[in-house]
Write a protein that holds these residues in place. Structure first.
Motif, PDB file in Angstrom:
ATOM      1  N   LEU A 170      32.349   4.165 -28.455  1.00 56.52           N
ATOM      2  CA  LEU A 170      33.961   4.335 -28.024  1.00 56.52           C
ATOM      3  C   LEU A 170      34.210   2.948 -29.073  1.00 56.52           C
ATOM      4  CD1 LEU A 170      37.075   5.121 -28.586  1.00 56.52           C
ATOM      5  CD2 LEU A 170      36.884   4.667 -26.567  1.00 56.52           C
ATOM      6  N   GLN A 171      32.968   1.689 -28.495  1.00 55.16           N
ATOM      7  CA  GLN A 171      33.488   0.559 -29.755  1.00 55.16           C
ATOM      8  C   GLN A 171      33.168   0.485 -30.698  1.00 55.16           C
ATOM      9  OE1 GLN A 171      31.818  -2.656 -27.399  1.00 55.16           O
ATOM     10  NE2 GLN A 171      33.040  -2.058 -25.007  1.00 55.16           N
ATOM     11  N   LYS A 172      32.199   1.598 -31.281  1.00 55.89           N
ATOM     12  CA  LYS A 172      31.426   1.392 -32.290  1.00 55.89           C
ATOM     13  C   LYS A 172      32.004   1.740 -33.383  1.00 55.89           C
ATOM     14  CE  LYS A 172      27.318   2.051 -33.931  1.00 55.89           C
ATOM     15  NZ  LYS A 172      25.938   1.751 -34.305  1.00 55.89           N
ATOM     16  N   MET A 173      32.870   3.424 -33.276  1.00 57.55           N
ATOM     17  CA  MET A 173      33.813   3.711 -33.726  1.00 57.55           C
ATOM     18  C   MET A 173      34.891   2.885 -33.591  1.00 57.55           C
ATOM     19  SD  MET A 173      34.033   7.859 -32.735  1.00 57.55           S
ATOM     20  CE  MET A 173      32.395   8.753 -32.353  1.00 57.55           C
ATOM     21  N   VAL A 174      35.564   2.934 -33.024  1.00 63.23           N
ATOM     22  CA  VAL A 174      36.666   1.613 -33.478  1.00 63.23           C
ATOM     23  C   VAL A 174      36.726   1.161 -34.294  1.00 63.23           C
ATOM     24  CG1 VAL A 174      38.818   0.544 -32.699  1.00 63.23           C
ATOM     25  CG2 VAL A 174      37.998   2.691 -31.323  1.00 63.23           C
ATOM     26  N   ASN A 175      36.039   0.138 -34.448  1.00 65.98           N
ATOM     27  CA  ASN A 175      34.609  -1.147 -34.820  1.00 65.98           C
ATOM     28  C   ASN A 175      34.884  -0.201 -36.588  1.00 65.98           C
ATOM     29  OD1 ASN A 175      34.855  -3.718 -35.489  1.00 65.98           O
ATOM     30  ND2 ASN A 175      32.766  -3.875 -35.337  1.00 65.98           N
ATOM     31  N   ARG A 224      39.254  -0.525 -42.823  1.00 63.31           N
ATOM     32  CA  ARG A 224      40.702  -0.429 -43.160  1.00 63.31           C
ATOM     33  C   ARG A 224      40.452  -2.301 -44.004  1.00 63.31           C
ATOM     34  NH1 ARG A 224      44.407   2.350 -42.782  1.00 63.31           N
ATOM     35  NH2 ARG A 224      45.922   1.154 -42.402  1.00 63.31           N
ATOM     36  N   GLY A 225      39.746  -3.344 -43.764  1.00 63.92           N
ATOM     37  CA  GLY A 225      39.644  -4.277 -43.595  1.00 63.92           C
ATOM     38  C   GLY A 225      41.455  -5.244 -42.856  1.00 63.92           C
ATOM     39  N   ALA A 226      40.253  -4.133 -41.326  1.00 66.27           N
ATOM     40  CA  ALA A 226      41.769  -4.788 -40.305  1.00 66.27           C
ATOM     41  C   ALA A 226      40.764  -5.041 -39.108  1.00 66.27           C
ATOM     42  CB  ALA A 226      41.864  -3.528 -39.667  1.00 66.27           C
ATOM     43  N   HIS A 227      40.960  -5.639 -38.243  1.00 73.65           N
ATOM     44  CA  HIS A 227      39.686  -6.453 -36.934  1.00 73.65           C
ATOM     45  C   HIS A 227      40.224  -5.701 -35.908  1.00 73.65           C
ATOM     46  CE1 HIS A 227      39.250 -10.254 -39.361  1.00 73.65           C
ATOM     47  NE2 HIS A 227      40.466 -10.037 -39.620  1.00 73.65           N
ATOM     48  N   SER A 228      39.446  -5.215 -35.168  1.00 68.45           N
ATOM     49  CA  SER A 228      39.176  -4.940 -33.843  1.00 68.45           C
ATOM     50  C   SER A 228      38.477  -5.660 -32.585  1.00 68.45           C
ATOM     51  CB  SER A 228      37.937  -3.749 -33.522  1.00 68.45           C
ATOM     52  OG  SER A 228      36.845  -4.002 -33.680  1.00 68.45           O
ATOM     53  N   PHE A 229      38.616  -5.533 -31.603  1.00 69.43           N
ATOM     54  CA  PHE A 229      39.434  -6.876 -30.394  1.00 69.43           C
ATOM     55  C   PHE A 229      38.925  -6.148 -28.904  1.00 69.43           C
ATOM     56  CE2 PHE A 229      41.922  -8.437 -33.597  1.00 69.43           C
ATOM     57  CZ  PHE A 229      41.330  -9.772 -33.442  1.00 69.43           C
ATOM     58  N   MET A 246      47.517   2.458 -37.195  1.00 73.13           N
ATOM     59  CA  MET A 246      47.579   1.694 -37.731  1.00 73.13           C
ATOM     60  C   MET A 246      48.450   1.708 -39.137  1.00 73.13           C
ATOM     61  SD  MET A 246      43.833   0.126 -36.478  1.00 73.13           S
ATOM     62  CE  MET A 246      43.601  -1.884 -37.292  1.00 73.13           C
ATOM     63  N   ALA A 247      47.749   3.054 -39.842  1.00 71.72           N
ATOM     64  CA  ALA A 247      48.273   3.176 -40.698  1.00 71.72           C
ATOM     65  C   ALA A 247      49.709   3.120 -41.001  1.00 71.72           C
ATOM     66  CB  ALA A 247      47.963   4.053 -41.740  1.00 71.72           C
ATOM     67  N   HIS A 248      50.098   3.427 -39.762  1.00 71.16           N
ATOM     68  CA  HIS A 248      52.407   3.820 -39.809  1.00 71.16           C
ATOM     69  C   HIS A 248      52.637   3.038 -40.183  1.00 71.16           C
ATOM     70  CE1 HIS A 248      56.020   5.102 -39.715  1.00 71.16           C
ATOM     71  NE2 HIS A 248      55.998   5.624 -38.639  1.00 71.16           N
ATOM     72  N   THR A 249      52.016   2.052 -38.981  1.00 71.45           N
ATOM     73  CA  THR A 249      52.222   0.966 -38.446  1.00 71.45           C
ATOM     74  C   THR A 249      52.107  -0.958 -39.654  1.00 71.45           C
ATOM     75  OG1 THR A 249      50.842   0.572 -37.247  1.00 71.45           O
ATOM     76  CG2 THR A 249      53.073   1.578 -36.135  1.00 71.45           C
ATOM     77  N   GLU A 250      51.587  -0.163 -40.635  1.00 70.82           N
ATOM     78  CA  GLU A 250      51.131  -1.363 -41.414  1.00 70.82           C
ATOM     79  C   GLU A 250      50.029  -2.989 -40.403  1.00 70.82           C
ATOM     80  OE1 GLU A 250      53.647  -1.987 -44.500  1.00 70.82           O
ATOM     81  OE2 GLU A 250      53.388  -0.336 -45.253  1.00 70.82           O
ATOM     82  N   LYS A 251      49.383  -2.976 -39.305  1.00 76.47           N
ATOM     83  CA  LYS A 251      49.384  -3.417 -38.609  1.00 76.47           C
ATOM     84  C   LYS A 251      47.867  -3.211 -38.776  1.00 76.47           C
ATOM     85  CE  LYS A 251      52.646  -2.991 -34.891  1.00 76.47           C
ATOM     86  NZ  LYS A 251      53.396  -4.210 -35.092  1.00 76.47           N
ATOM     87  N   ASP A 252      47.154  -4.582 -38.691  1.00 79.32           N
ATOM     88  CA  ASP A 252      45.664  -5.127 -38.931  1.00 79.32           C
ATOM     89  C   ASP A 252      44.748  -6.122 -37.824  1.00 79.32           C
ATOM     90  OD1 ASP A 252      46.552  -7.471 -38.728  1.00 79.32           O
ATOM     91  OD2 ASP A 252      45.678  -7.700 -41.326  1.00 79.32           O
ATOM     92  N   GLU A 253      45.127  -4.823 -36.804  1.00 78.31           N
ATOM     93  CA  GLU A 253      44.709  -5.383 -35.573  1.00 78.31           C
ATOM     94  C   GLU A 253      44.536  -4.451 -34.939  1.00 78.31           C
ATOM     95  OE1 GLU A 253      46.154  -8.744 -33.670  1.00 78.31           O
ATOM     96  OE2 GLU A 253      46.442  -9.625 -35.484  1.00 78.31           O
ATOM     97  N   VAL A 254      43.782  -3.607 -34.069  1.00 80.44           N
ATOM     98  CA  VAL A 254      43.190  -2.829 -32.827  1.00 80.44           C
ATOM     99  C   VAL A 254      42.358  -3.244 -32.042  1.00 80.44           C
ATOM    100  CG1 VAL A 254      41.680  -2.043 -33.865  1.00 80.44           C
ATOM    101  CG2 VAL A 254      42.644  -0.648 -32.635  1.00 80.44           C
ATOM    102  N   LEU A 255      43.327  -3.423 -31.006  1.00 82.15           N
ATOM    103  CA  LEU A 255      42.536  -3.863 -29.320  1.00 82.15           C
ATOM    104  C   LEU A 255      42.072  -2.146 -28.546  1.00 82.15           C
ATOM    105  CD1 LEU A 255      42.992  -5.879 -27.254  1.00 82.15           C
ATOM    106  CD2 LEU A 255      44.764  -5.679 -27.043  1.00 82.15           C
ATOM    107  N   LEU A 256      41.038  -2.852 -28.163  1.00 79.27           N
ATOM    108  CA  LEU A 256      41.054  -1.362 -27.368  1.00 79.27           C
ATOM    109  C   LEU A 256      41.534  -1.827 -25.735  1.00 79.27           C
ATOM    110  CD1 LEU A 256      37.187  -0.120 -27.769  1.00 79.27           C
ATOM    111  CD2 LEU A 256      39.315   0.342 -28.419  1.00 79.27           C
ATOM    112  N   GLY A 257      41.453  -0.993 -24.542  1.00 74.17           N
ATOM    113  CA  GLY A 257      41.942  -1.164 -23.085  1.00 74.17           C
ATOM    114  C   GLY A 257      41.662   0.105 -22.211  1.00 74.17           C
ATOM    115  N   GLY A 258      42.041  -0.231 -21.206  1.00 70.86           N
ATOM    116  CA  GLY A 258      41.536   0.543 -20.059  1.00 70.86           C
ATOM    117  C   GLY A 258      39.894   0.743 -19.979  1.00 70.86           C
ATOM    118  N   GLY A 259      39.802   1.598 -18.538  1.00 64.22           N
ATOM    119  CA  GLY A 259      38.070   2.173 -17.949  1.00 64.22           C
ATOM    120  C   GLY A 259      37.382   2.390 -19.712  1.00 64.22           C
TER     121      GLY A 259
END
Ligand code: AMP
Ligand code: MG
Length: 331
Positions: free
Chosen positions: A265-270, A276-281, A245-258
């Motif tokens: 995992l959801q809590k840690m990523v969130n 970092r002022g981003a959103h998780s989905f 995220m830092a490298h690509t300067e994106k401020d959204e993170v999405l989870l996928g896969g089982g």
């Protein structure tokens, strides 16, 4: 337009029907049958036999549940790869038969890219995410850059789900072991040191798996081992995702896969995203796991961007890399 998608990369055979334009995807139906070996891991030929047994019924069921008629279908899509050869071939054969009998176009799509696109298509405000794709066989951090979906980090050996399932088997759990390990981990209190292997942006899990098996042999509490496996592997996944995220300067993170169904995992990523002022989905569980709807949606996007595939070109590719597809459907 209405698209029907057949997913069959590994243990699951799924069929989904979606309605969409180029912006948003509405899932009309998404049905699935999961092959669960009685013991051991997935045997590709047995999984493919399982898929062949159910695919015709699943196609009918998906159309009925979507409340459409076969003649309403505009395009037929299937998972071209990556995955297990016999499973991929079974799904592709069904897709070819359906495409020919309906006289509608066919489109083979990349399974990993489909996991990302279904998030963009179904979740409001999820527009340009970094995808942390954690499934049985695959573990990749993917984002769009310079006309392609690029892999910024990935496992060097086994997928995270595979790691959990393998450990689960050694303690007598049945596939899928991830949900049971999650439950056990909730009761764990003591953190046991495990290898934290990040090399550049890539991760390795097999050393950790061996170390966890040793703890088990040496009589450590199973709850503590599960807790430690989750804390260590999920921290490594979150670290690599954050760096992408830092490298690509994106401020959204999405989870996928089982494995994305895992609350820890959801809590840690969130938390990482918030810090970092981003959103998780996180898509709904039926869209996180392998499913036909995501295949249907990506097929539609590709078709609408002008891509075409003849029956002769509708071959499978077991080693279809995420970054092999030219992404003509977005800029
Ligand atoms: P997929 O290959 O994407 O269909 O996902 C299957 C994998 O997800 C298997 O390895 C499961 O053990 C794992 N899984 C499913 N639910 C959970 C969970 N709650 N926590 C961890 N892993 C999970
Ligand atoms: Mg998958």
């Amino acid at each position: 337009m209405i698209s029907i998608g057949i997913e069959g990369t590994a243990h699951s055979i799924g069929v989904g029907v979606i309605h969409g334009n180029n912006e948003k995807c509405k899932v009309l139906s998404n049905v699935i049958k999961i092959y669960k070996p009685k013991k051991g891991g997935i045997h590709p030929r047995e999984a493919a036999n399982h898929h062949a047994e159910y695919i015709a019924d699943l196609i009918s069921e998906s159309v009925n549940k979507a409340k459409i008629d076969f003649k309403d279908v505009d395009i037929v899509s299937f998972s071209k790869g990556p995955g297990l050869g016999p499973c991929l071939r079974t799904a592709a054969t069904a897709a070819r038969a359906l495409s020919l009998s309906l006289d509608k176009p066919i489109m083979g799509v990349n399974h990993c890219v489909a996991h990302l696109e279904i998030g963009r298509g179904t979740l409001n405000d999820c527009k340009d995410p970094v995808l942390l794709y954690t499934s049985g066989a695959n573990t990749q951090v993917i984002a769009f850059a310079e006309g392609k979906y690029r892999v910024f980090g990935e496992t060097l050996d086994i997928g995270i789900g595979n790691c959990l399932d393998k450990f689960g088997r050694t303690i007598g759990l049945n596939f899928p072991c991830g949900p049971k390990i999650e439950e056990l981990a909730l009761k764990g209190k003591k953190y046991l040191e495990l290898p934290y292997s990040i090399k550049g942006m890539d991760i390795a899990f097999s050393g950790l798996l061996t170390a966890a098996e040793h703890y088990n042999k040496n009589g450590e509490k199973i709850e503590d081992i599960c807790y430690s496996i989750q804390e260590t592997t999920f921290a490594a996944l979150t670290e690599v995702t954050e760096r992408a995220m830092a490298h690509t300067e994106k401020d959204e993170v999405l989870l996928g896969g089982g494995v994305a169904a895992n609350q820890r995992l959801q809590k840690m990523v969130n938390k990482m995203a918030i810090d970092r002022g981003a959103h998780s989905f996180v898509p709904s569980k039926d869209l996180c796991i392998d499913n036909g709807a995501m295949i249907a949606w990506l097929g539609l996007l590709m078709y609408n961007s002008g891509m075409r595939m003849s029956i002769e070109q509708s071959y499978i590719d077991q080693r279809f890399r995420t970054d092999m597809e030219d992404v003509s459907w977005r800029d």
